[in-house]
Every structure is written in structure tokens, then in C-alpha cells.
Design an enzyme around this catalytic site. Structure first.
Site, PDB file in Angstrom:
ATOM      1  N   HIS A  19       0.824  -1.216   0.000  1.00  0.00           N
ATOM      2  CA  HIS A  19       0.000   0.000   0.000  1.00  0.00           C
ATOM      3  C   HIS A  19       0.860   1.270   0.000  1.00  0.00           C
ATOM      4  O   HIS A  19       0.449   2.287  -0.546  1.00  0.00           O
ATOM      5  CB  HIS A  19      -1.014  -0.059   1.152  1.00  0.00           C
ATOM      6  CG  HIS A  19      -2.027  -1.165   0.959  1.00  0.00           C
ATOM      7  ND1 HIS A  19      -2.766  -1.715   1.969  1.00  0.00           N
ATOM      8  CD2 HIS A  19      -2.395  -1.840  -0.179  1.00  0.00           C
ATOM      9  CE1 HIS A  19      -3.551  -2.670   1.478  1.00  0.00           C
ATOM     10  NE2 HIS A  19      -3.343  -2.771   0.180  1.00  0.00           N
ATOM     11  N   HIS A  42      -6.665  -7.830  -8.652  1.00  0.00           N
ATOM     12  CA  HIS A  42      -7.128  -8.697  -7.551  1.00  0.00           C
ATOM     13  C   HIS A  42      -7.562  -7.769  -6.413  1.00  0.00           C
ATOM     14  O   HIS A  42      -6.792  -7.511  -5.484  1.00  0.00           O
ATOM     15  CB  HIS A  42      -6.011  -9.616  -7.081  1.00  0.00           C
ATOM     16  CG  HIS A  42      -5.542 -10.591  -8.119  1.00  0.00           C
ATOM     17  ND1 HIS A  42      -4.807 -10.208  -9.217  1.00  0.00           N
ATOM     18  CD2 HIS A  42      -5.703 -11.933  -8.204  1.00  0.00           C
ATOM     19  CE1 HIS A  42      -4.550 -11.285  -9.943  1.00  0.00           C
ATOM     20  NE2 HIS A  42      -5.080 -12.344  -9.354  1.00  0.00           N
ATOM     21  N   SER A 103      -6.591  -2.117  -1.203  1.00  0.00           N
ATOM     22  CA  SER A 103      -5.983  -1.398  -2.326  1.00  0.00           C
ATOM     23  C   SER A 103      -7.024  -0.636  -3.144  1.00  0.00           C
ATOM     24  O   SER A 103      -6.764   0.472  -3.628  1.00  0.00           O
ATOM     25  CB  SER A 103      -5.228  -2.385  -3.228  1.00  0.00           C
ATOM     26  OG  SER A 103      -6.072  -3.457  -3.613  1.00  0.00           O
ATOM     27  N   GLU A 121     -12.554  -8.774  -9.326  1.00  0.00           N
ATOM     28  CA  GLU A 121     -12.636  -9.670  -8.163  1.00  0.00           C
ATOM     29  C   GLU A 121     -13.522 -10.851  -8.565  1.00  0.00           C
ATOM     30  O   GLU A 121     -14.591 -10.649  -9.136  1.00  0.00           O
ATOM     31  CB  GLU A 121     -13.214  -8.903  -6.953  1.00  0.00           C
ATOM     32  CG  GLU A 121     -13.437  -9.724  -5.703  1.00  0.00           C
ATOM     33  CD  GLU A 121     -12.219 -10.539  -5.245  1.00  0.00           C
ATOM     34  OE1 GLU A 121     -11.150  -9.970  -5.017  1.00  0.00           O
ATOM     35  OE2 GLU A 121     -12.357 -11.779  -5.136  1.00  0.00           O
ATOM     36  N   GLY A 147      -8.674 -10.787 -13.430  1.00  0.00           N
ATOM     37  CA  GLY A 147      -7.833  -9.602 -13.587  1.00  0.00           C
ATOM     38  C   GLY A 147      -6.827  -9.761 -14.720  1.00  0.00           C
ATOM     39  O   GLY A 147      -6.441  -8.775 -15.359  1.00  0.00           O
ATOM     40  N   ASP A 166      -2.008  -8.304  -7.357  1.00  0.00           N
ATOM     41  CA  ASP A 166      -1.833  -8.750  -5.966  1.00  0.00           C
ATOM     42  C   ASP A 166      -2.548 -10.088  -5.749  1.00  0.00           C
ATOM     43  O   ASP A 166      -3.553 -10.156  -5.031  1.00  0.00           O
ATOM     44  CB  ASP A 166      -2.411  -7.650  -5.040  1.00  0.00           C
ATOM     45  CG  ASP A 166      -2.290  -8.021  -3.575  1.00  0.00           C
ATOM     46  OD1 ASP A 166      -1.430  -8.844  -3.222  1.00  0.00           O
ATOM     47  OD2 ASP A 166      -3.075  -7.469  -2.772  1.00  0.00           O
TER      48      ASP A 166
HETATM   49  C1  LIG Z   1      -4.514 -10.756  -1.855  1.00  0.00           C
HETATM   50  S1  LIG Z   1      -6.206 -10.521  -2.125  1.00  0.00           S
HETATM   51  C2  LIG Z   1      -6.314  -8.864  -2.673  1.00  0.00           C
HETATM   52  C3  LIG Z   1      -6.074  -7.804  -1.645  1.00  0.00           C
HETATM   53  C4  LIG Z   1      -6.167  -6.404  -2.177  1.00  0.00           C
HETATM   54  N1  LIG Z   1      -5.392  -6.215  -3.382  1.00  0.00           N
HETATM   55  C5  LIG Z   1      -5.727  -5.374  -1.147  1.00  0.00           C
HETATM   56  O1  LIG Z   1      -4.537  -4.959  -1.149  1.00  0.00           O
HETATM   57  O2  LIG Z   1      -6.568  -4.940  -0.384  1.00  0.00           O
HETATM   58  C6  LIG Z   1      -6.490 -11.418  -3.625  1.00  0.00           C
HETATM   59  C7  LIG Z   1      -7.938 -11.356  -4.114  1.00  0.00           C
HETATM   60  O3  LIG Z   1      -7.955 -11.767  -5.491  1.00  0.00           O
HETATM   61  C8  LIG Z   1      -9.135 -12.513  -5.746  1.00  0.00           C
HETATM   62  N2  LIG Z   1      -8.836 -13.306  -6.977  1.00  0.00           N
HETATM   63  C9  LIG Z   1      -8.199 -14.502  -7.085  1.00  0.00           C
HETATM   64  N3  LIG Z   1      -7.974 -14.813  -8.377  1.00  0.00           N
HETATM   65  C10 LIG Z   1      -8.459 -13.765  -9.119  1.00  0.00           C
HETATM   66  C11 LIG Z   1      -8.460 -13.448 -10.505  1.00  0.00           C
HETATM   67  N4  LIG Z   1      -7.922 -14.266 -11.421  1.00  0.00           N
HETATM   68  N5  LIG Z   1      -9.018 -12.284 -10.891  1.00  0.00           N
HETATM   69  C12 LIG Z   1      -9.560 -11.423  -9.990  1.00  0.00           C
HETATM   70  N6  LIG Z   1      -9.567 -11.656  -8.655  1.00  0.00           N
HETATM   71  C13 LIG Z   1      -9.019 -12.804  -8.220  1.00  0.00           C
HETATM   72  C14 LIG Z   1      -9.362 -13.283  -4.475  1.00  0.00           C
HETATM   73  O4  LIG Z   1     -10.732 -13.651  -4.345  1.00  0.00           O
HETATM   74  C15 LIG Z   1      -8.905 -12.283  -3.389  1.00  0.00           C
HETATM   75  O5  LIG Z   1      -9.987 -11.524  -2.926  1.00  0.00           O
END
Ligand SMILES: C[S@@+](CC[C@H](N)C(=O)[O-])C[C@H]1O[C@@H](n2cnc3c(N)ncnc32)[C@H](O)[C@@H]1O
Length: 267
Positions: A19, A42, A103, A121, A147, A166
Site C-alpha cells: 500500500h 485482484h 488497495s 474480483e 484480472g 496482488d
Molecule cells: C490478496 S487478495 C487482494 C487484496 C487487495 N489487493 C488489497 O490490497 O486490499 C487477492 C484477491 O484476489 C481474488 N482473486 C483470485 N484470483 C483472481 C483473478 N484471477 N481475478 C480477480 N480476482 C481474483 C481473491 O478472491 C482475493 O480476494
């Protein structure tokens, strides 16, 4: 099936590193005085309630953001990114304590109405939280789509802006998927600002993507930084990550490593 939920880890040391880079990169782009397009591949749920039982279970925020804030909030020599990050979390907690921005919310708060924010997401529970948290931001579009797919669409348009990648790396093949997607996107979008987070785990799966990104440095761009913050010895035998890494392409020239290793290393 997706099982990862970031609420169990929100506000941890990795979030602090990620962040800070996010804030610093958005400030860097805003200085260029062009409308910004930002993609969060993500996104997670956007807003985390650290008082809930899931966040309390591991309590990772205690050795992450809480420690960082306690040590830094009254420091004299804060740079712009630190000041903004600390203020953003403090403002969020004015009416109710125990909240931490993801994020997506950090980005939405730092962009202007003329900028565009795309959030991906896939988790059906997380996306509902995300819609609620981001509802006030009309320049934001939420996609229930991978993503990686939206990254190639946006890379084709090559806007002024960037992307945060992420993933949770639930499957080992995701390291390769990240490297491939960024390689392809960078070929179409050489001016894009890319932020890629990865965990430092004893199994060492991250080493291959680090090598991959080091070789991209010669073929695509000179402007790649790799920042690894080691928080405890790699072979300590404890489970979970021993550090946190970021790959930054076309980003601001800075480093949070000394700061994070001083404030967050586990004693
Ligand atoms: C590490 S967390 C994200 C945290 C966020 N970036 C933050 O900093 O607040 C990863 C997220 O990606 C989602 N996810 C997993 N594979 C994905 C994909 N291919 N495309 C989009 N989202 C995905 C998961 O459900 C999860 O909520």
C-alpha cells in the site's frame, strides 16, 4: 474454487509494503497531469473491519499496520507517501475504529473524478463487500472477471496509468501466470506502471518469477525495481511468509525496504 479471503491477513506487513508503493505510484502518476487509468487485478473487498473474528484469528495487522503506525505516526521525516497513507487510514477511523482500507479504496480515494479505476474480483462474497465499499466512487467499474483478462484488454489501449497485481498465489502455477501476463502486457503497454506483489516463503517459489523479471529488465525495460523486505530469517522453521516482495516497473524511484525492515522485522 477460490478459498482465499484477505480479511484473515488484512493490514499485515505485506499490505504495508504494497500500500505504500501504491500510494507512492499514484502520487507519481498524478504529477504527470494526465488523466489516469488504474487497474486493480485482484481487488479484494476494499474495506476491512479488523475487529471481526476472521481478522482477529491471526491478528496479522498487529505486527503489520498497527506496529508501523505506532512507530511512524509522530516521526519527523515522513515522505509524501507515508504522510498520505497514515492520514488516509486515520481519516477512515474517525467515526469508527478498527477499519483498514484495501488497495481498491486507497486507489479510489487518491484518484480524481476524471480518472478511471477498474477493479477485478472473482470471489462472490468479496465482490459484494467491494461493491458496497466503492459505491460512492462513480469513476470506478467493478468486474467479476479475471484480472489477467482485463489486463490484456487495458494493455491494448495503453492508457496513461498502471496496474496493481496482488494475487493470493493459492496455486503454484500463479507465479508463472503473473510473469506471462506481465510480459505480454508490457509488450503492448511499455509505458504502463506495474506493481506486482509476491510473498517470500520458505518453499522459494517466488525465486523463478524474480529471475523472470530480472531478464525482462534487459528485453523490455530498464526500469524494473525489485524490493524484498525480510522480516525474519528464511529458515526459522515457522510457517507462513518470512518476508514480502514487490516488483515495480516504470514506477517512482524510491525504496521502502530500510523503513520496513527497521519498523516491522519480527524480534
Ligand atoms: C490478496 S487478495 C487482494 C487484496 C487487495 N489487493 C488489497 O490490497 O486490499 C487477492 C484477491 O484476489 C481474488 N482473486 C483470485 N484470483 C483472481 C483473478 N484471477 N481475478 C480477480 N480476482 C481474483 C481473491 O478472491 C482475493 O480476494
Amino acid at each position: 474454487m477460490l478459498s482465499y479471503q484477505h480479511i484473515y491477513h488484512a493490514g499485515n506487513a505485506a499490505d504495508v509494503q504494497k500500500h505504500l508503493w501504491l500510494v507512492s505510484s499514484l502520487q507519481f502518476l498524478k504529477k504527470q497531469k494526465r488523466p489516469v487509468t488504474w487497474l486493480d487485478t485482484h481487488a479484494g473487498r476494499g474495506l476491512y473491519d479488523l475487529s471481526c473474528k476472521e481478522a482477529q484469528r491471526l491478528g496479522e495487522y498487529k505486527t503489520g499496520f498497527r506496529t508501523y503506525r505506532d512507530k511512524r505516526q509522530h516521526a519527523k521525516e515522513l515522505d509524501d507517501a507515508e504522510k498520505t497513507y497514515l492520514k488516509l487510514v486515520a481519516d477512515l477511523n474517525q467515526k469508527r475504529r478498527g477499519l483498514y482500507p484495501g488497495s481498491a479504496l486507497i486507489t479510489a480515494q487518491l484518484l480524481d473524478k476524471s480518472d478511471k479505476l477498474a477493479l477485478c474480483e472473482l470471489h462472490k462474497g468479496e465482490i459484494e463487500h467491494l461493491k458496497k465499499a466503492l459505491a460512492p466512487y462513480k469513476n470506478t467499474k467493478i468486474h467479476k472477471q479475471s484480472g489477467y483478462d482485463l489486463l490484456s484488454d487495458i494493455a491494448r489501449q495503453a492508457p496513461s496509468g498502471g496496474v496493481l497485481i496482488d494475487p493470493s498465489y493459492e496455486v503454484k502455477s500463479e507465479y508463472e501466470q503473473v510473469l506471462q501476463s506481465v510480459t505480454n502486457a508490457l509488450a503492448l503497454w511499455p509505458t504502463g506502471l506495474f506493481l506486482i506483489w509476491y510473498p517470500l516463503l520458505p518453499a522459494g517459489h517466488h525465486m523463478d518469477i524474480v529471475k523472470g523479471f530480472q531478464s525482462l529488465k534487459t528485453s523490455y525495460t530498464q526500469n524494473i525495481q525489485i524490493e524484498e523486505c525480510q522480516l525474519r530469517p528464511a529458515g526459522s522453521g515457522e510457517r507462513g511468509l518470512y518476508g514480502t516482495g514487490m516488483i515495480i516497473i516504470n514506477g517512482p524511484k524510491t525504496s521502502f525496504r530500510p523503513l520496513l525492515e527497521t519498523t516491522l522485522a519480527f524480534k
